[in-house]
Design a protein around this motif. Structure first.
Motif, PDB file in Angstrom:
ATOM      1  N   LYS A   1       0.796  -1.347   0.066  1.00 34.00           N
ATOM      2  CA  LYS A   1       0.105   0.101  -0.080  1.00 34.00           C
ATOM      3  C   LYS A   1       0.800   1.272   0.062  1.00 34.00           C
ATOM      4  N   VAL A   2       0.128   2.496  -0.127  1.00 35.03           N
ATOM      5  CA  VAL A   2       1.212   3.869  -0.292  1.00 35.03           C
ATOM      6  C   VAL A   2       1.760   3.870   0.820  1.00 35.03           C
ATOM      7  N   PRO A   3       1.265   3.789   2.192  1.00 35.30           N
ATOM      8  CA  PRO A   3       1.985   4.228   3.286  1.00 35.30           C
ATOM      9  C   PRO A   3       3.251   3.404   3.483  1.00 35.30           C
ATOM     10  N   SER A   4       2.934   2.131   3.251  1.00 35.77           N
ATOM     11  CA  SER A   4       4.180   1.295   3.578  1.00 35.77           C
ATOM     12  C   SER A   4       5.305   1.484   2.338  1.00 35.77           C
ATOM     13  N   GLY A   5       4.687   1.867   1.234  1.00 40.22           N
ATOM     14  CA  GLY A   5       5.675   1.879   0.147  1.00 40.22           C
ATOM     15  C   GLY A   5       6.593   3.117   0.030  1.00 40.22           C
ATOM     16  N   ILE A   6       6.068   4.284   0.376  1.00 40.87           N
ATOM     17  CA  ILE A   6       6.848   5.610   0.877  1.00 40.87           C
ATOM     18  C   ILE A   6       7.705   5.735   1.919  1.00 40.87           C
ATOM     19  N   ALA A   7       7.035   4.834   3.125  1.00 37.88           N
ATOM     20  CA  ALA A   7       7.914   4.812   4.253  1.00 37.88           C
ATOM     21  C   ALA A   7       8.991   3.763   3.893  1.00 37.88           C
ATOM     22  N   LYS A   8       9.095   3.037   3.179  1.00 40.01           N
ATOM     23  CA  LYS A   8      10.171   2.080   3.140  1.00 40.01           C
ATOM     24  C   LYS A   8      11.414   2.783   2.167  1.00 40.01           C
ATOM     25  N   LEU A   9      10.903   3.555   1.211  1.00 41.82           N
ATOM     26  CA  LEU A   9      11.802   4.631   0.489  1.00 41.82           C
ATOM     27  C   LEU A   9      12.399   5.350   1.368  1.00 41.82           C
ATOM     28  N   ALA A  10      11.623   5.985   2.226  1.00 43.84           N
ATOM     29  CA  ALA A  10      12.063   7.120   3.348  1.00 43.84           C
ATOM     30  C   ALA A  10      12.938   6.568   4.136  1.00 43.84           C
ATOM     31  N   GLN A  11      12.768   5.328   4.866  1.00 45.55           N
ATOM     32  CA  GLN A  11      13.547   4.478   5.708  1.00 45.55           C
ATOM     33  C   GLN A  11      15.092   4.312   5.053  1.00 45.55           C
ATOM     34  N   SER A  12      14.897   3.967   3.839  1.00 49.02           N
ATOM     35  CA  SER A  12      16.263   3.914   3.208  1.00 49.02           C
ATOM     36  C   SER A  12      17.153   4.926   3.298  1.00 49.02           C
ATOM     37  N   GLN A  13      16.761   5.923   3.366  1.00 47.52           N
ATOM     38  CA  GLN A  13      17.346   7.292   3.365  1.00 47.52           C
ATOM     39  C   GLN A  13      17.354   7.849   4.639  1.00 47.52           C
ATOM     40  N   GLY A  14      17.078   7.163   5.663  1.00 41.15           N
ATOM     41  CA  GLY A  14      17.046   7.571   7.094  1.00 41.15           C
ATOM     42  C   GLY A  14      16.046   8.659   7.491  1.00 41.15           C
TER      43      GLY A  14
END
Length: 391
Positions: free
Chosen positions: A306-319
């Motif tokens: 889903k959108v929230p987890s998709g953007i969160a994973k990408l953000a997490q990869s950049q700290g």
């Protein structure tokens, strides 16, 4: 503070773009100095066209077509901007053949068809598109995409070589597929299917059993629709040797995923990954200090595509941390843990207190604004009280 606002739509309440704008108003109320980057998103369902047109500076185009039960409507497709090398059009199945286009009283799970989506794609190709991104989600149909294919000239014939009617209910009589009226150029147009589910075409986890009840199908109709989709899979195997029955994603949008993979030059990609790539999500996360996302219901499905987890994973990869808001929030430990693993550090419900659903839906944007104002105030206070680094 730089805040990336990257929500999905709140289903049946507000579009992703409207939610992002409400978020921004709230952020400015809570912290007037904050900088906001609005990036409304979609995982392939409702809002895909607007999300990608918004992100790339593209254009929207109105088309006269029909809804899932054959009534005339105006739907939209979009062309991507940003000087893409191919002329890429974005179409979401929900725009013409979506469940929200048909009132509960008018829904017909046996006769509902994707024919209107086919007309929409044809209009995009006629306007110059040489590549299609098709969002699979929110459909009112379980016809395996046969209505869509019919719009391009495919014929679906019974044992007497007569055309069967549109709709998933008629697929139990399908004997063979005829493509003599379909041009090779149409068959060869690359179509990317943006999809957030991995369900196969048939069986207990297939399109009919999992999704058709949401579209009004009875238990008996579910069995008939499942038999019809299995029949379609056999007909496609006989037509060109493609085995699509158990392919992940074939069950998306009432089996449209399977029909597209079987009959067209189509490939499947996770919807949110496709959208984030086209919308330059990595650059947006790199710019931001924090990400705020959201969808109508933060629940056990949210961590998976889903959108929230998709953007969160990408953000997490950049700290970068992510905060999620939703109309409803699931607090069970398993879901909270799964959300945390994706990079979502906190979730907030937007409901101000007990109220009936109609009232909550009507006040969605206002409640998003109030919630984000509180979040922004908290972030501002936290930033102000954090120990300063020594010189």
């Amino acid at each position: 503070m730089r805040i990336l606002l990257a929500p999905d739509s709140f289903k049946e309440a507000a579009s992703a773009e409207a939610i992002a704008q409400a978020m921004a108003r709230g952020i400015k109320r809570g912290n007037p100095q904050a900088e906001c980057w609005l990036m409304p998103l979609s995982d392939g369902g409702e809002g895909l066209t607007h999300a990608l047109v918004h992100a790339t500076g593209g254009t929207l185009h109105d088309v006269e077509t029909v809804d899932a039960v054959g009534r005339p409507i105006i739907a939209q497709f979009g062309f991507l901007g940003n000087k893409h090398t191919s002329c890429t059009a974005v179409v979401e199945l929900a725009s013409a053949s979506g469940l929200e286009q048909v009132s509960p009283a008018d829904r017909d799970p046996m006769a509902a068809s994707t024919f209107g989506t086919g007309l929409l794609i044809r209009a995009a190709i006629d306007a110059g598109a040489d590549r299609i991104v098709l969002g699979l989600g929110g459909s009112a149909t379980t016809d395996g995409g046969t209505g869509l294919a019919h719009a391009f000239g495919f014929r679906f014939l019974d044992a007497h070589d007569s055309d069967i009617p549109l709709g998933g209910g008629a697929l139990v009589d399908l004997a063979r597929i005829d493509d003599s009226r379909v041009s090779d150029s149409i068959k060869n147009v690359p179509i990317v299917l943006a999809c957030d589910v991995t369900n196969p075409l048939t069986g207990p986890e297939g399109a009919a059993h999992v999704f058709a009840p949401q579209k009004g199908a009875t238990a008996t109709q579910v069995e008939l629709l499942d038999q019809g989709l299995a029949n379609l899979a056999r007909a496609i195997m006989q037509y060109n040797g493609r085995d699509i029955e158990h392919t992940p994603g074939a069950g998306a949008a009432g089996g449209t995923g399977g029909g597209m993979l079987g009959l067209f030059n189509a490939t499947v990609k996770p919807g949110i990954e496709l959208v984030l790539n086209l919308a330059h999500g990595r650059e947006a996360c790199a710019w931001a200090d924090v990400v705020i996302t959201g969808e109508g219901s933060i629940d056990s499905q949210t961590p998976y595509g889903k959108v929230p987890s998709g953007i969160a994973k990408l953000a997490q990869s950049q700290g970068k941390p992510t905060i999620a808001i939703g109309g409803t929030i699931t607090r069970d430990p398993h879901t909270v843990e799964a959300l945390n693993e994706t990079g979502i550090i906190a979730t907030f419900g937007i409901a101000p207190g007990p109220a009936d659903l109609t009232t909550l839906i009507a006040n969605t944007e206002r409640n998003v604004e109030i919630t984000c104002a509180a979040i922004a105030s908290t972030l501002r206070i936290t930033a102000a009280t954090s120990p300063c680094e020594s010189a």
